[in-house]
Design an enzyme around this catalytic site. Sequence first.
Site, PDB file in Angstrom:
ATOM      1  N   LYS A  41       2.661   4.406   0.770  1.00  0.00           N
ATOM      2  CA  LYS A  41       3.677   4.748   1.646  1.00  0.00           C
ATOM      3  C   LYS A  41       4.026   3.467   2.072  1.00  0.00           C
ATOM      4  O   LYS A  41       5.215   3.695   2.481  1.00  0.00           O
ATOM      5  CB  LYS A  41       2.786   5.258   2.951  1.00  0.00           C
ATOM      6  CG  LYS A  41       1.912   6.444   2.797  1.00  0.00           C
ATOM      7  CD  LYS A  41       1.350   6.936   3.791  1.00  0.00           C
ATOM      8  CE  LYS A  41       0.408   8.239   3.471  1.00  0.00           C
ATOM      9  NZ  LYS A  41      -0.566   8.483   4.545  1.00  0.00           N
ATOM     10  N   GLY A  42       3.723   2.500   1.927  1.00  0.00           N
ATOM     11  CA  GLY A  42       4.334   1.052   2.342  1.00  0.00           C
ATOM     12  C   GLY A  42       5.416   0.760   1.862  1.00  0.00           C
ATOM     13  O   GLY A  42       6.332  -0.133   2.924  1.00  0.00           O
ATOM     14  N   ASP A  97       5.808  -2.824  -1.704  1.00  0.00           N
ATOM     15  CA  ASP A  97       5.988  -3.520  -0.511  1.00  0.00           C
ATOM     16  C   ASP A  97       5.483  -5.050  -0.624  1.00  0.00           C
ATOM     17  O   ASP A  97       6.090  -5.977  -0.259  1.00  0.00           O
ATOM     18  CB  ASP A  97       5.282  -2.678   0.574  1.00  0.00           C
ATOM     19  CG  ASP A  97       3.844  -2.418   0.557  1.00  0.00           C
ATOM     20  OD1 ASP A  97       3.547  -2.526  -0.780  1.00  0.00           O
ATOM     21  OD2 ASP A  97       3.331  -1.740   1.419  1.00  0.00           O
ATOM     22  N   ASP A 100      -0.248  -8.451  -3.884  1.00  0.00           N
ATOM     23  CA  ASP A 100      -1.692  -9.445  -3.198  1.00  0.00           C
ATOM     24  C   ASP A 100      -2.588  -9.917  -4.709  1.00  0.00           C
ATOM     25  O   ASP A 100      -2.118 -10.933  -5.383  1.00  0.00           O
ATOM     26  CB  ASP A 100      -2.383  -8.502  -2.482  1.00  0.00           C
ATOM     27  CG  ASP A 100      -3.516  -9.056  -1.571  1.00  0.00           C
ATOM     28  OD1 ASP A 100      -3.890 -10.145  -1.927  1.00  0.00           O
ATOM     29  OD2 ASP A 100      -3.907  -8.637  -0.388  1.00  0.00           O
ATOM     30  N   LYS A 128       1.909 -12.408  -1.794  1.00  0.00           N
ATOM     31  CA  LYS A 128       0.656 -13.247  -1.270  1.00  0.00           C
ATOM     32  C   LYS A 128       0.372 -14.133  -2.625  1.00  0.00           C
ATOM     33  O   LYS A 128      -0.918 -13.633  -3.090  1.00  0.00           O
ATOM     34  CB  LYS A 128      -0.351 -12.499  -0.810  1.00  0.00           C
ATOM     35  CG  LYS A 128      -0.182 -12.051   0.665  1.00  0.00           C
ATOM     36  CD  LYS A 128      -1.482 -11.415   1.285  1.00  0.00           C
ATOM     37  CE  LYS A 128      -1.369 -10.773   2.576  1.00  0.00           C
ATOM     38  NZ  LYS A 128      -2.604 -10.230   2.924  1.00  0.00           N
ATOM     39  N   PHE A 149      -2.766 -10.732   7.242  1.00  0.00           N
ATOM     40  CA  PHE A 149      -2.777  -9.428   7.133  1.00  0.00           C
ATOM     41  C   PHE A 149      -1.553  -8.997   8.004  1.00  0.00           C
ATOM     42  O   PHE A 149      -1.548  -9.534   9.127  1.00  0.00           O
ATOM     43  CB  PHE A 149      -4.040  -8.880   7.666  1.00  0.00           C
ATOM     44  CG  PHE A 149      -4.038  -7.309   7.336  1.00  0.00           C
ATOM     45  CD1 PHE A 149      -4.448  -6.941   6.322  1.00  0.00           C
ATOM     46  CD2 PHE A 149      -3.500  -6.567   8.372  1.00  0.00           C
ATOM     47  CE1 PHE A 149      -4.401  -5.503   5.987  1.00  0.00           C
ATOM     48  CE2 PHE A 149      -3.561  -5.155   8.194  1.00  0.00           C
ATOM     49  CZ  PHE A 149      -4.064  -4.692   7.050  1.00  0.00           C
ATOM     50  N   ASP A 156       1.077  -1.348   7.221  1.00  0.00           N
ATOM     51  CA  ASP A 156       0.041  -0.743   8.154  1.00  0.00           C
ATOM     52  C   ASP A 156      -1.473  -1.273   8.456  1.00  0.00           C
ATOM     53  O   ASP A 156      -1.938  -2.266   7.604  1.00  0.00           O
ATOM     54  CB  ASP A 156      -0.142   0.763   7.794  1.00  0.00           C
ATOM     55  CG  ASP A 156      -1.430   0.891   6.663  1.00  0.00           C
ATOM     56  OD1 ASP A 156      -2.412   1.450   6.761  1.00  0.00           O
ATOM     57  OD2 ASP A 156      -0.800   0.551   5.541  1.00  0.00           O
TER      58      ASP A 156
END
Length: 171
Positions: A41-42, A97, A100, A128, A149, A156
């Site tokens: 969803k991000g 989005d 990581d 990141k 974070f 979210d």
Amino acid sequence: MENLKVMYKEEELQKRIREMAEEIDKDYAGTKEVIVISVLKGAVFFTVDLVKKMKTDIILEVMQLSSYSGTESTGNIIVKKDLDCNIEGKDILIVEDIIDTGRTLKYLKEYLASKNPNTIKVAVLMDKAERREVKVDVDYTGFVIPNKFIVGYGFDYDEKGRNIPYVGYIE
């Protein structure tokens, strides 16, 4: 949301996304169309703003994968929603989005490659880099960020905070 510090204001995000759209358009010049795959969803907020700024013809698709629980990546990747179209022989732009550890994006690229597209490129808003565990190539990067974070603009915390118009981080 408490303890949220601003990392990137809305104006900074939009400026960088415009630059990314111009770069993508330049790279896809002469291409008939690109299938843009937004990773739910991000990436929805980023995808919408990115494609609105692009001039290249696109077909919009969505996929949903999951590897997070709370603030930590579980390492287990689950395809919650797959593509609705055939991508064989097509030019693909994955819009994500954040990258990581790299595990989800590596999995997604390999999964899509198995469907024999012409090309696969990747645009991520946040990288990141210091958290990377597996090598994965990204073609377009918005921002390289520290290991914090982040919340807002699609990011979210347990499904909350996505609608905050800037990107913030939790101390």
